[in-house]
Design an enzyme around this catalytic site. Sequence first.
Site, mmCIF file in Angstrom:
data_model
loop_
_atom_site.group_PDB
_atom_site.id
_atom_site.type_symbol
_atom_site.label_atom_id
_atom_site.label_comp_id
_atom_site.label_asym_id
_atom_site.label_seq_id
_atom_site.Cartn_x
_atom_site.Cartn_y
_atom_site.Cartn_z
ATOM 1 N N GLN A 1 0.849 -1.198 0.000
ATOM 2 C CA GLN A 1 0.000 0.000 0.000
ATOM 3 C C GLN A 1 0.881 1.243 0.000
ATOM 4 O OE1 GLN A 1 -3.565 -0.258 0.424
ATOM 5 N NE2 GLN A 1 -3.656 1.904 0.010
ATOM 6 N N PHE A 2 1.317 1.689 -1.184
ATOM 7 C CA PHE A 2 2.218 2.845 -1.249
ATOM 8 C C PHE A 2 1.556 4.111 -0.722
ATOM 9 C CE2 PHE A 2 0.032 3.782 -5.178
ATOM 10 C CZ PHE A 2 0.132 5.162 -5.314
ATOM 11 N N THR A 3 0.231 4.175 -0.742
ATOM 12 C CA THR A 3 -0.462 5.394 -0.308
ATOM 13 C C THR A 3 -0.320 5.646 1.193
ATOM 14 O OG1 THR A 3 -2.582 4.257 -0.052
ATOM 15 C CG2 THR A 3 -2.123 5.272 -2.194
#
Length: 148
Positions: free
Chosen positions: A81-83
Amino acid sequence: MRAVVQRVSGASVVVEGASPADGAETVGAITGEGLCVLVGVTHDDTPQKAAQLARKLWSLRILEDERSCSDTGAPLLVVSQFTLYGDARKGRRPTWNAAAPGPVAEPLVDEVVARLRELGAEVATGSFGARMKVSLTNEGPFTVLLEV
């Protein structure tokens, strides 16, 4: 590394196919009590931090009756989950400068999964870089943010 950890009674990840004919595919799922873990990677993360996160996830006592996955054998669903490293403090549009690029992040998320499995965990995963639909039933609700 940063992780959002949720105690769940089930979770799954679906990825849409490359074309409409391909349909949707469930790429990872857990049933029963376990943890759904969203993992974010930043630029200075290392394999050592990935191992530290794995140990923490395996021993974190947030399941029913203050037990851990290591106590119960509960499964984990790990999703990149890069966010989690998005920054929306200024303006109305988040920036992603703190998120590590895919070639850096993917091996470190894989390292978390590998280390969890070495510890004896049953681990399902999402599909790195894909547009995923994560479904879960949060028990409690119980959600914690971990940083290593």
